[in-house]
Enzyme design. Structure first.
Site, PDB file in Angstrom:
ATOM      1  N   CYS A   1       2.797   5.100  -0.826  1.00 50.44           N
ATOM      2  CA  CYS A   1       1.593   4.123  -1.646  1.00 50.44           C
ATOM      3  C   CYS A   1       0.430   4.490  -1.617  1.00 50.44           C
ATOM      4  O   CYS A   1       0.318   5.407  -2.314  1.00 50.44           O
ATOM      5  CB  CYS A   1       1.855   2.581  -0.750  1.00 50.44           C
ATOM      6  SG  CYS A   1       1.212   1.684  -2.293  1.00 50.44           S
TER       7      CYS A   1
ATOM      8  N   HIS B   1       7.875   1.256  -0.851  1.00 54.74           N
ATOM      9  CA  HIS B   1       8.296   0.176   0.569  1.00 54.74           C
ATOM     10  C   HIS B   1       9.392   0.144   0.829  1.00 54.74           C
ATOM     11  O   HIS B   1      10.401  -0.065   0.080  1.00 54.74           O
ATOM     12  CB  HIS B   1       7.255  -1.034   0.806  1.00 54.74           C
ATOM     13  CG  HIS B   1       5.417  -0.818   0.520  1.00 54.74           C
ATOM     14  ND1 HIS B   1       4.656   0.176   1.264  1.00 54.74           N
ATOM     15  CD2 HIS B   1       4.974  -0.833  -0.599  1.00 54.74           C
ATOM     16  CE1 HIS B   1       3.750   0.149   1.022  1.00 54.74           C
ATOM     17  NE2 HIS B   1       3.743  -0.147   0.128  1.00 54.74           N
TER      18      HIS B   1
END
Length: 486
Positions: free
Chosen positions: A334, A432
């Site tokens: 991310c 994630h």
């Protein structure tokens, strides 16, 4: 009629989240329909719930209660970010940003949403287990409080106060709370729990008696320290090791993880910590990245530009580039993925002050921040190995560039995701939860020399929640707690 019980604490990190999770699983095992609820949370560890987001702790508590996570379980989530205080998430969606002082003006507007979520969630369960935030005794913030006694008074909810004996001074913690609380607030407290006890419990019999005598509150249990809690996702960065600290199973494969100031969603690393043969070295500021690491993981970030500046200030950018020159591997998750690119631009100032900066340049991609936030659960497989995964995206900004032509992942809906360098030693992704998938974890570790292990991560989490429930049932009187709830 739905009952409610609120677990508040004498301070942060006293174990409120785990107590709620343990009680949720214990009551669910008894056939009680139970739901977790936290009026206001502050954490950069978050989870996707439908088309919104909630604190990671509430997602774990929902799992403990055998429910799907829902935005009503955490109607207000504050996500600290550099330079602007915190991003405010209400009922799962970003609604603004505010400094700590400005946020006090937001609270009266947010309380109706909190009560709305509480009422809606209450309709489908027998018991609401509510978690407070920080300390019950923050009397300087009491006037507009929506997280602790302000909420408890609004719904007339009994409170159990948790103190942490492991940090020392638990008698002063509990007696001090009783001393400074408003009498009407104190009258809601139905008892206390002393958490994280180590050693012979009979040695604290006199301590419990003294607390009862000085507060007028009954003891509801002495809860011993629960070491397996380390296997469960943590709520915030207070739980991260500090210094050049090693966490995990202590194997021969070293994975280094720098801890930037705005680290987010670091529970991505939990499955690697649990993996036999792996040791995860968390590196705090002021410490170089170890040259012995086979893999460097750049974790998620709530403020990528600010954390990129921190990487440079610490010299970690030099360490990472040297690691790559030595043949080492790098993975960006991310915000870490964005930092690995050639450039990050935030023209609207969505994560801090408007600006742009050159990234580390290890991936040929560029990121532009935008106001729209991507929040979605995803499923797919890795492009190279065909290893399946389930995870979620939670990010601001779009990343494009030539290395996106070599995607790391492919979703089952046909979209590609992530980027890989031409030599395949550097890669990044927005997904994630990737390494909770056993096949994905094995694919990551294979090039590092990792042999397939017997770890079944999701099974381990379930077993740990069951063990936590048994732990709470042994040391707390569940029948009495249910009687207290109203």
């Amino acid at each position: 009629m739905t009952r409610a019980l609120m677990i508040q604490g004498t301070g942060s990190d006293v174990g409120k989240s785990l107590v709620v999770a343990g009680l949720a699983r214990a009551f669910a095992n008894r056939g009680v329909r139970v739901a977790p609820f936290k009026p206001q949370n502050m954490s950069n560890n978050a989870a996707v719930a439908g088309f919104g987001e909630i604190g990671r702790a509430q997602a774990l508590q929902a799992r403990a209660a055998r429910l799907s996570p829902h935005v009503d379980m955490n109607p207000v989530l504050l996500k600290p970010q550099s330079g602007t205080g915190a991003q405010i998430v209400a009922q799962g969606q970003v609604v603004g940003q505010a400094s700590a002082r400005e946020y006090q003006l937001w609270k009266p507007r947010l309380m109706p949403l909190v009560l709305e979520s509480f009422a809606r969630l209450s309709q489908s369960v027998d018991l609401m287990l509510i978690e407070g935030a920080g300390s019950a005794a923050e009397i300087n913030l009491r006037a507009a409080d929506i997280a602790n006694m302000g909420f408890a008074r609004s719904v007339d909810c009994p409170v159990v106060l948790v103190g942490d004996i492991d940090r020392g001074g638990v008698i002063a913690q509990l007696v001090g709370c009783r001393t400074i609380l408003d009498p009407e607030d104190a009258s809601l407290i139905a008892g206390f729990i002393v958490n994280k006890f180590r050693g012979d419990p009979t040695l604290f019999d006199e301590g419990l008696r003294l607390i009862e005598e000085r507060t007028g509150w009954p003891s509801l249990g002495l809860l011993p320290f629960f070491p397996p809690a380390a296997r469960l996702p943590a709520e915030d960065s207070l739980s991260l090791p500090r210094g050049d600290a090693v966490d995990g199973a202590g194997g021969e494969i070293e994975i280094a993880v720098p801890i930037p100031p705005n680290i987010a969603n670091f529970d991505d690393l939990d499955p690697l910590k649990a993996e036999p043969g792996v040791r995860v070295t968390f590196v705090s500021r002021g410490t170089p990245l170890p040259a012995t690491a086979k893999l460097i993981v750049l974790p998620g970030s709530k403020a990528s530009l600010a954390d990129l500046a921190a990487y440079r200030a610490e010299g970690w950018d030099i360490d990472i580039c040297a690691h790559v020159r030595r043949g080492g591997r790098v993975l960006g998750l991310c915000g870490g993925y964005q930092i690995l690119g050639r450039r990050i631009a935030d023209p609207l100032g969505v994560e801090g002050s408007p600006g742009a900066a050159e990234g580390l340049g290890l991936l040929d991609v560029e990121t532009v921040m935008g106001e729209e936030k991507t929040l979605q659960a995803v499923r797919g497989e890795s492009v190279a190995e065909g290893a399946p995964f389930e995870g979620y995206e939670m990010h601001m900004g779009a990343t494009e560039g030539p290395d996106r032509d070599r995607p790391l992942l492919r979703f089952f809906d046909g979209r590609s995701e992530g980027a890989v360098s031409p030599d395949r030693r550097v890669c990044g992704t927005y997904v994630h939860g990737l390494f909770s998938n056993d096949a994905q974890r094995a694919a990551l570790l294979a090039p590092l020399g990792g042999a397939p292990s017997q770890l079944r991560y999701e099974t381990m989490v379930e077993q740990t929640l069951d063990a936590l429930a048994d732990h709470c049932a042994r040391h707390l009187d569940l029948d009495r707690l249910l009687e207290i709830a109203r």
